[in-house]
Design a protein around this motif. Sequence first.
Motif, PDB file in Angstrom:
ATOM      1  N   LEU A  97       0.851  -1.184   0.000  1.00  0.00           N
ATOM      2  CA  LEU A  97       0.000   0.000   0.000  1.00  0.00           C
ATOM      3  C   LEU A  97       0.885   1.231   0.000  1.00  0.00           C
ATOM      4  CD1 LEU A  97      -2.788   1.420   0.324  1.00  0.00           C
ATOM      5  CD2 LEU A  97      -2.436   1.241   2.803  1.00  0.00           C
ATOM      6  N   GLY A  98       0.757   2.068  -1.011  1.00  0.00           N
ATOM      7  CA  GLY A  98       1.504   3.311  -1.075  1.00  0.00           C
ATOM      8  C   GLY A  98       0.696   4.445  -0.476  1.00  0.00           C
ATOM      9  N   ILE A  99       1.328   5.238   0.389  1.00  0.00           N
ATOM     10  CA  ILE A  99       0.681   6.403   0.992  1.00  0.00           C
ATOM     11  C   ILE A  99       1.400   7.644   0.486  1.00  0.00           C
ATOM     12  CG2 ILE A  99       0.046   7.558   3.138  1.00  0.00           C
ATOM     13  CD1 ILE A  99      -1.322   4.876   2.792  1.00  0.00           C
ATOM     14  N   VAL A 100       0.646   8.543  -0.166  1.00  0.00           N
ATOM     15  CA  VAL A 100       1.236   9.687  -0.858  1.00  0.00           C
ATOM     16  C   VAL A 100       0.603  10.978  -0.356  1.00  0.00           C
ATOM     17  CG1 VAL A 100       1.695  10.721  -3.125  1.00  0.00           C
ATOM     18  CG2 VAL A 100       1.542   8.245  -2.907  1.00  0.00           C
ATOM     19  N   GLY A 101       1.411  12.036  -0.333  1.00  0.00           N
ATOM     20  CA  GLY A 101       0.889  13.362   0.003  1.00  0.00           C
ATOM     21  C   GLY A 101       2.019  14.351   0.131  1.00  0.00           C
ATOM     22  N   GLU A 102       1.664  15.626   0.150  1.00  0.00           N
ATOM     23  CA  GLU A 102       2.649  16.673   0.332  1.00  0.00           C
ATOM     24  C   GLU A 102       3.270  16.593   1.724  1.00  0.00           C
ATOM     25  OE1 GLU A 102       1.278  20.704  -1.506  1.00  0.00           O
ATOM     26  OE2 GLU A 102      -0.532  19.603  -0.945  1.00  0.00           O
ATOM     27  N   SER A 103       4.372  17.293   1.925  1.00  0.00           N
ATOM     28  CA  SER A 103       4.943  17.419   3.259  1.00  0.00           C
ATOM     29  C   SER A 103       3.903  18.057   4.179  1.00  0.00           C
ATOM     30  CB  SER A 103       6.201  18.288   3.226  1.00  0.00           C
ATOM     31  OG  SER A 103       7.206  17.674   2.456  1.00  0.00           O
ATOM     32  N   GLY A 104       3.764  17.488   5.377  1.00  0.00           N
ATOM     33  CA  GLY A 104       2.792  18.019   6.318  1.00  0.00           C
ATOM     34  C   GLY A 104       1.379  17.541   6.109  1.00  0.00           C
ATOM     35  N   SER A 105       1.193  16.495   5.300  1.00  0.00           N
ATOM     36  CA  SER A 105      -0.162  16.002   5.034  1.00  0.00           C
ATOM     37  C   SER A 105      -0.613  14.951   6.043  1.00  0.00           C
ATOM     38  CB  SER A 105      -0.247  15.412   3.626  1.00  0.00           C
ATOM     39  OG  SER A 105       0.643  14.313   3.485  1.00  0.00           O
ATOM     40  N   GLY A 106       0.305  14.460   6.885  1.00  0.00           N
ATOM     41  CA  GLY A 106      -0.045  13.454   7.873  1.00  0.00           C
ATOM     42  C   GLY A 106       0.532  12.082   7.620  1.00  0.00           C
ATOM     43  N   LYS A 107       1.425  11.964   6.620  1.00  0.00           N
ATOM     44  CA  LYS A 107       1.960  10.648   6.247  1.00  0.00           C
ATOM     45  C   LYS A 107       2.745  10.001   7.397  1.00  0.00           C
ATOM     46  CE  LYS A 107       4.464  11.994   2.751  1.00  0.00           C
ATOM     47  NZ  LYS A 107       4.350  13.455   2.995  1.00  0.00           N
ATOM     48  N   SER A 108       3.694  10.742   7.961  1.00  0.00           N
ATOM     49  CA  SER A 108       4.523  10.178   9.034  1.00  0.00           C
ATOM     50  C   SER A 108       3.699   9.901  10.284  1.00  0.00           C
ATOM     51  CB  SER A 108       5.686  11.115   9.360  1.00  0.00           C
ATOM     52  OG  SER A 108       6.601  11.175   8.278  1.00  0.00           O
ATOM     53  N   MET A 109       2.702  10.731  10.550  1.00  0.00           N
ATOM     54  CA  MET A 109       1.843  10.488  11.700  1.00  0.00           C
ATOM     55  C   MET A 109       1.029   9.209  11.497  1.00  0.00           C
ATOM     56  SD  MET A 109       2.219  12.510  14.208  1.00  0.00           S
ATOM     57  CE  MET A 109       3.952  12.846  13.960  1.00  0.00           C
ATOM     58  N   PHE A 110       0.607   8.958  10.263  1.00  0.00           N
ATOM     59  CA  PHE A 110      -0.106   7.715   9.966  1.00  0.00           C
ATOM     60  C   PHE A 110       0.793   6.516  10.236  1.00  0.00           C
ATOM     61  CE2 PHE A 110      -1.239   4.431   6.756  1.00  0.00           C
ATOM     62  CZ  PHE A 110      -2.477   4.078   7.264  1.00  0.00           C
ATOM     63  N   ALA A 111       2.053   6.593   9.797  1.00  0.00           N
ATOM     64  CA  ALA A 111       3.002   5.503  10.026  1.00  0.00           C
ATOM     65  C   ALA A 111       3.205   5.264  11.513  1.00  0.00           C
ATOM     66  CB  ALA A 111       4.335   5.818   9.354  1.00  0.00           C
ATOM     67  N   SER A 112       3.431   6.336  12.257  1.00  0.00           N
ATOM     68  CA  SER A 112       3.656   6.199  13.699  1.00  0.00           C
ATOM     69  C   SER A 112       2.417   5.668  14.411  1.00  0.00           C
ATOM     70  CB  SER A 112       4.059   7.550  14.294  1.00  0.00           C
ATOM     71  OG  SER A 112       5.315   7.972  13.787  1.00  0.00           O
ATOM     72  N   ALA A 113       1.242   6.102  13.983  1.00  0.00           N
ATOM     73  CA  ALA A 113       0.005   5.657  14.617  1.00  0.00           C
ATOM     74  C   ALA A 113      -0.221   4.160  14.408  1.00  0.00           C
ATOM     75  CB  ALA A 113      -1.174   6.453  14.080  1.00  0.00           C
ATOM     76  N   LEU A 114       0.189   3.634  13.257  1.00  0.00           N
ATOM     77  CA  LEU A 114       0.030   2.202  13.002  1.00  0.00           C
ATOM     78  C   LEU A 114       0.754   1.362  14.046  1.00  0.00           C
ATOM     79  CD1 LEU A 114       0.458   1.857   9.120  1.00  0.00           C
ATOM     80  CD2 LEU A 114      -1.653   1.631  10.438  1.00  0.00           C
ATOM     81  N   LEU A 115       1.868   1.888  14.584  1.00  0.00           N
ATOM     82  CA  LEU A 115       2.652   1.167  15.576  1.00  0.00           C
ATOM     83  C   LEU A 115       2.462   1.720  16.979  1.00  0.00           C
ATOM     84  CD1 LEU A 115       4.374   0.958  12.726  1.00  0.00           C
ATOM     85  CD2 LEU A 115       6.075  -0.061  14.228  1.00  0.00           C
ATOM     86  N   ASN A 116       1.482   2.603  17.161  1.00  0.00           N
ATOM     87  CA  ASN A 116       1.280   3.278  18.438  1.00  0.00           C
ATOM     88  C   ASN A 116       2.606   3.888  18.912  1.00  0.00           C
ATOM     89  OD1 ASN A 116       0.098   4.264  20.743  1.00  0.00           O
ATOM     90  ND2 ASN A 116      -0.100   2.281  21.768  1.00  0.00           N
ATOM     91  N   ALA A 117       3.259   4.602  18.007  1.00  0.00           N
ATOM     92  CA  ALA A 117       4.580   5.152  18.289  1.00  0.00           C
ATOM     93  C   ALA A 117       4.603   6.674  18.221  1.00  0.00           C
ATOM     94  CB  ALA A 117       5.601   4.568  17.305  1.00  0.00           C
ATOM     95  N   VAL A 118       3.457   7.318  18.327  1.00  0.00           N
ATOM     96  CA  VAL A 118       3.399   8.777  18.344  1.00  0.00           C
ATOM     97  C   VAL A 118       4.000   9.270  19.660  1.00  0.00           C
ATOM     98  CG1 VAL A 118       1.887  10.795  18.344  1.00  0.00           C
ATOM     99  CG2 VAL A 118       1.396   8.860  16.834  1.00  0.00           C
ATOM    100  N   VAL A 119       4.957  10.176  19.572  1.00  0.00           N
ATOM    101  CA  VAL A 119       5.655  10.633  20.774  1.00  0.00           C
ATOM    102  C   VAL A 119       4.783  11.612  21.553  1.00  0.00           C
ATOM    103  CG1 VAL A 119       7.930  10.284  19.756  1.00  0.00           C
ATOM    104  CG2 VAL A 119       6.796  12.500  19.487  1.00  0.00           C
ATOM    105  N   GLU A 120       4.988  11.620  22.862  1.00  0.00           N
ATOM    106  CA  GLU A 120       4.284  12.589  23.703  1.00  0.00           C
ATOM    107  C   GLU A 120       4.752  14.000  23.362  1.00  0.00           C
ATOM    108  OE1 GLU A 120       4.921  11.494  27.762  1.00  0.00           O
ATOM    109  OE2 GLU A 120       3.611   9.744  27.634  1.00  0.00           O
ATOM    110  N   PRO A 121       3.873  14.988  23.454  1.00  0.00           N
ATOM    111  CA  PRO A 121       2.523  14.946  24.023  1.00  0.00           C
ATOM    112  C   PRO A 121       1.430  14.606  23.023  1.00  0.00           C
ATOM    113  CG  PRO A 121       3.096  17.203  23.540  1.00  0.00           C
ATOM    114  CD  PRO A 121       4.281  16.376  23.128  1.00  0.00           C
TER     115      PRO A 121
END
Length: 357
Positions: free
Chosen positions: A58-82
């Motif tokens: 599955l390819g996830i595409v978007g401009e910088s700041g579109s939420g791509k890295s946050m989606f990746a981190s959320a898949l692993l419950n790896a979003v840093v605090e806060p």
Amino acid sequence: MSNSPTTEVATAVDAATNPSADDVILECRNLSVSFEMDRGTSRVLHDVDIDIRRGEILGIVGESGSGKSMFASALLNAVVEPGRTDGTVTYHSPDDESVDVLELEKGPLRTLRWEEISMVFQGAMSSFNPTMDFREHFVETLEAHDYDVAAGLERAKELLADLYLDSDRVLDSYPHELSGGMKQRVLIALSLVLEPEVLVMDEPTAALDLLMQRSIISLLSELRDKYDLTMVFITHDLPLVTKLADRIGVLYAFEFAEVGDTTEMVRDPKHPYTRALLNATPNLDAPLSEMRPIAGAAPDPVAVPAGCPYHERCPMATPECEDVKPPMESVTKTHEVACHHWLDIDDEIPLSTGVER
């Protein structure tokens, strides 16, 4: 019309057998990530619903700041605090057990992150300890998860060989002794040494030259087939991901604007933003005068506009777009779009990429 590189990709995807839509390995529902700031809540992923199928890329595409890295981190419950992650990410293991990744305690979550779902982060150099050779990196990872070190190193050698690296030389080398492309391949091997089911890659080729990018894309496809992997490949480069992915999801303003089979997304995208991305891509078959940069800027995560989040940049926007958020609608069985006016897009925003349709 002569074939463009993207057309060749679409033809290749046509010939491939896509994974079954019924066999879901990761199921995301209402997945959101937010940060509380002095000026308000920063919404960096918003109510994302998507199923990731077992064995697909599955390819996830978007401009910088579109939420791509946050989606990746959320898949692993790896979003840093806060940061705060809400919703559900359900992982369906091969033995038919299902767990909500966001509900796991630290111990089981740590196990899942390497042994079931592994991640390749941006920047291979920053992922390695410069004082350790690569053998030590592999041994440390194997010992931390109570894996048999001797068997694990044999798997590491096989993976490195699959990635066209001299395993003995690489394992005895330090990070500064290898090129960027070689380090990226070692990082991929390290992420696979514990035999995960899912590999999530966040801009894994961003710092590499074009030839190395193409090489790694080809290697990833081979690894998927050999090891029955599911892959999530995150990038800002739409033409690049079409060479690899079975499906593509286009993120805009922290949610999916369009998701579909790669062939359909390349030949007949239905969201104005997806068409804008394609029309802004250099293409030998299209005159330079037909290339169109995307006007405006992505919305502030603290002040995402009401209605369709793309309406302020969209040439098709109407008062309805300003007030009413479009639902995700089915274009075909393998293609969805969130746009009020997708039925009119062929007349309003023609493709200028020279892609066969």
